[in-house]
Design an enzyme around this catalytic site. Structure first.
Site, PDB file in Angstrom:
ATOM      1  N   VAL A  22       0.823  -1.204   0.000  1.00 48.46           N
ATOM      2  CA  VAL A  22       0.000   0.000   0.000  1.00 48.46           C
ATOM      3  C   VAL A  22       0.860   1.258   0.000  1.00 48.46           C
ATOM      4  O   VAL A  22       0.722   2.126  -0.865  1.00 48.46           O
ATOM      5  CB  VAL A  22      -0.941   0.017   1.227  1.00 48.46           C
ATOM      6  CG1 VAL A  22      -1.693   1.340   1.318  1.00 48.46           C
ATOM      7  CG2 VAL A  22      -1.928  -1.137   1.146  1.00 48.46           C
ATOM      8  N   ASP A  40      10.684   3.024   6.035  1.00 44.75           N
ATOM      9  CA  ASP A  40      10.307   1.691   6.485  1.00 44.75           C
ATOM     10  C   ASP A  40      11.422   1.167   7.381  1.00 44.75           C
ATOM     11  O   ASP A  40      12.605   1.440   7.134  1.00 44.75           O
ATOM     12  CB  ASP A  40      10.104   0.750   5.296  1.00 44.75           C
ATOM     13  CG  ASP A  40       9.299  -0.487   5.671  1.00 44.75           C
ATOM     14  OD1 ASP A  40       8.122  -0.585   5.261  1.00 44.75           O
ATOM     15  OD2 ASP A  40       9.836  -1.378   6.373  1.00 44.75           O
ATOM     16  N   THR A  90      -2.418  -3.974   9.600  1.00 42.55           N
ATOM     17  CA  THR A  90      -3.155  -4.168  10.858  1.00 42.55           C
ATOM     18  C   THR A  90      -3.725  -5.586  10.848  1.00 42.55           C
ATOM     19  O   THR A  90      -4.865  -5.802  10.434  1.00 42.55           O
ATOM     20  CB  THR A  90      -4.288  -3.130  11.016  1.00 42.55           C
ATOM     21  OG1 THR A  90      -4.962  -2.965   9.754  1.00 42.55           O
ATOM     22  CG2 THR A  90      -3.755  -1.796  11.469  1.00 42.55           C
ATOM     23  N   THR A 125      -6.140  -0.087   8.065  1.00 44.32           N
ATOM     24  CA  THR A 125      -7.511  -0.466   8.405  1.00 44.32           C
ATOM     25  C   THR A 125      -7.647  -0.674   9.909  1.00 44.32           C
ATOM     26  O   THR A 125      -6.905  -1.459  10.505  1.00 44.32           O
ATOM     27  CB  THR A 125      -7.903  -1.760   7.679  1.00 44.32           C
ATOM     28  OG1 THR A 125      -7.772  -1.557   6.273  1.00 44.32           O
ATOM     29  CG2 THR A 125      -9.339  -2.139   8.004  1.00 44.32           C
ATOM     30  N   CYS A 265      -6.990  -8.006   3.976  1.00 42.01           N
ATOM     31  CA  CYS A 265      -8.157  -7.113   4.031  1.00 42.01           C
ATOM     32  C   CYS A 265      -9.444  -7.879   4.296  1.00 42.01           C
ATOM     33  O   CYS A 265      -9.961  -7.875   5.402  1.00 42.01           O
ATOM     34  CB  CYS A 265      -8.275  -6.316   2.727  1.00 42.01           C
ATOM     35  SG  CYS A 265      -7.046  -5.018   2.547  1.00 42.01           S
ATOM     36  N   ARG A 336       0.931 -13.431   2.554  1.00 44.09           N
ATOM     37  CA  ARG A 336       0.369 -13.190   3.889  1.00 44.09           C
ATOM     38  C   ARG A 336      -1.071 -13.696   3.985  1.00 44.09           C
ATOM     39  O   ARG A 336      -1.892 -13.420   3.126  1.00 44.09           O
ATOM     40  CB  ARG A 336       0.398 -11.695   4.214  1.00 44.09           C
ATOM     41  CG  ARG A 336       1.783 -11.136   4.488  1.00 44.09           C
ATOM     42  CD  ARG A 336       1.713  -9.651   4.738  1.00 44.09           C
ATOM     43  NE  ARG A 336       1.251  -8.914   3.563  1.00 44.09           N
ATOM     44  CZ  ARG A 336       0.932  -7.618   3.560  1.00 44.09           C
ATOM     45  NH1 ARG A 336       1.007  -6.930   4.680  1.00 44.09           N
ATOM     46  NH2 ARG A 336       0.547  -7.031   2.454  1.00 44.09           N
TER      47      ARG A 336
END
Length: 439
Positions: A22, A40, A90, A125, A265, A336
């Site tokens: 993202v 990062d 998240t 999120t 997500c 992931r």
């Protein structure tokens, strides 16, 4: 001059905190217009970007090599920016509760380097209330500044679809929100620099936070409905895809298909909603039920695979099973929360040692996350069962003769194909006499 005007004029910088699937595309997009610092903590990732390598495959090596983003693992470089965008993952804990560790850590990092007059926008999120109730106090504590006086916050949920080359950052309408009218307008104008189709101004940060978890929960519920139908139709001897294709001839059909719901997500966000709703005394019924159905699908696919092996006359423990695909979705390297890897784990429970072939997957991430390695397609031979788990283009383009070459020398009826994504033409497969099952 407003902060937006200073950014547009090159007098102030934007900082991206978190450069994954993202954050990195956002940084690259903004860098075409303004000055950007990309931060990062992963030094290896930063070095890859500096060397013009895009491990996410979201923008490509050429775009990375040409971008003006100042990639860094030095958090003090954040002090050079006045507009901070936090785009860290998240995830959820083992007990399905929200894991806010990454967003809390990012808040501490930003807070330590926050300067007066800044705006911090969260894209991660979260459930409604996290930005103002959890992140703001951290920012204040670490910076010694007062929110609303010395700095302001906003929320703009990410909508990037990994691996999707059609729906991109620039042509997906962006939801933006701010803690007050002034911050809302500043945030909206900054994002309008790169969002070609414009932004939607939400009335509050909580509304924007809720919109994100709701849009993914909606998809999760619809897929769960189709998955439940698929399990029932399997018992009825009815092909689910044929039913859906017939249903889709009506104008108001939604077009969902059965599948494994993973990733960071759709398979995660509903739990954020459920957690906060239950904390406030409301027990989610539909969303929780949908999650249970989708979470059960890997076991369902694994059991169907073993059944097909038995029906094909295979000794299950000795069967050579090969997974085609390891990522959570097609045409991206991200492994992931990959549900096909849960199918892999269930298959191993039967004493089978499967192989995994996926030219798109990030091999190092797969090894680190699941403790297993990839096998090159060129090395696959003498398979008893192939599980087409991910609809990568490379698999969809395979002819039946190419697929057949991966099997051993045996009758077609003993060659088992598990087509999770309904990639193959059922009629053609069955004409060849394979033992075939699809979700």
């Amino acid at each position: 001059m407003s902060l937006y005007e200073k950014i547009a004029a090159g007098q102030e910088k934007i900082a991206l905190v978190g450069l994954g699937y993202v954050g990195m595309p956002i940084a690259v997009a903004f860098a075409r217009k303004v000055k950007v610092v990309g931060f990062d903590m992963n030094v290896q990732k930063i070095e890859a970007y500096k060397n013009g390598i895009d491990p996410t495959k979201e923008v490509g090596d050429e775009a990375i090599s040409k971008t003006t983003v100042e990639f860094t693992a030095d958090e003090t470089k954040l002090q050079e920016a006045k507009f901070h965008i936090v785009a860290v993952p998240t995830p959820i804990n083992q007990d399905k509760t929200p894991d806010l560790t990454p967003v809390e850590g990012a808040s501490r990092t930003v807070g330590r380097n926050l300067t007066p007059g800044s705006i911090v926008v969260y894209e991660s999120t979260v459930y409604p209330g996290v930005t103002e109730d959890i992140c703001v106090p951290i920012l204040e504590k670490e910076s010694g500044l007062k929110c609303g006086v010395d700095f302001k916050v906003g929320y703009s949920p990410e909508r990037i679809n990994p691996g999707d080359k059609v729906h991109r950052l620039e042509n997906i309408k962006k939801i933006v929100s701010g803690m007050d009218e002034e911050s809302l307008e500043e945030i909206a104008r900054v994002y309008e620099l790169v969002i070609e189709v414009g932004v939607h101004r939400a009335s509050s940060i909580k509304v924007a936070e809720a919109a994100k978890v709701v849009e993914n929960s909606q998809r999760d519920i619809n897929i769960a409905f189709i998955n439940e139908l698929a399990m029932a139709f399997d018992k009825m001897g009815i092909d689910t895809r044929e039913v859906i294709e017939a249903m889709n001839t009506k104008w108001n059909a939604l077009g969902f298909y059965p599948g494994l719901v993973g990733g960071h997500c759709i398979g995660v966000d509903p739990y954020y909603f459920v957690y906060e709703a239950e904390r406030l005394g409301y027990h989610s019924q539909i969303i929780s039920a949908g999650r249970r159905v989708n979470d059960d699908m890997p076991l369902f696919v694994a059991e169907k695979t073993v059944r097909q092996l038995v029906l094909a006359g295979k000794k299950v423990r000795d069967a050579k099973v090969v997974f085609f695909g390891a990522t959570f979705k097609e045409n991206c390297p991200d492994v992931r929360n990959s549900k096909i890897m849960e199918v892999y784990a269930h298959i191993k429970d039967y004493g089978i040692e499967p192989l995994i072939a996926d030219p798109n997957a990030d091999a190092s991430d797969l090894e680190r996350t699941y403790g297993c390695s990839l096998t090159a397609l060129s090395e696959i031979k003498d398979a008893d069962c192939i599980i087409l788990g991910v609809a990568h283009d490379v698999f969809k383009k395979m002819t039946m003769d190419e697929l057949d070459a991966y099997f051993g020398d045996m009758p077609s009826s003993e060659k088992v194909i598990i087509d999770v994504k309904s990639i193959l033409d059922r009629e053609e497969v069955e004409k060849r006499g394979y033992s075939y099952w699809r979700l």
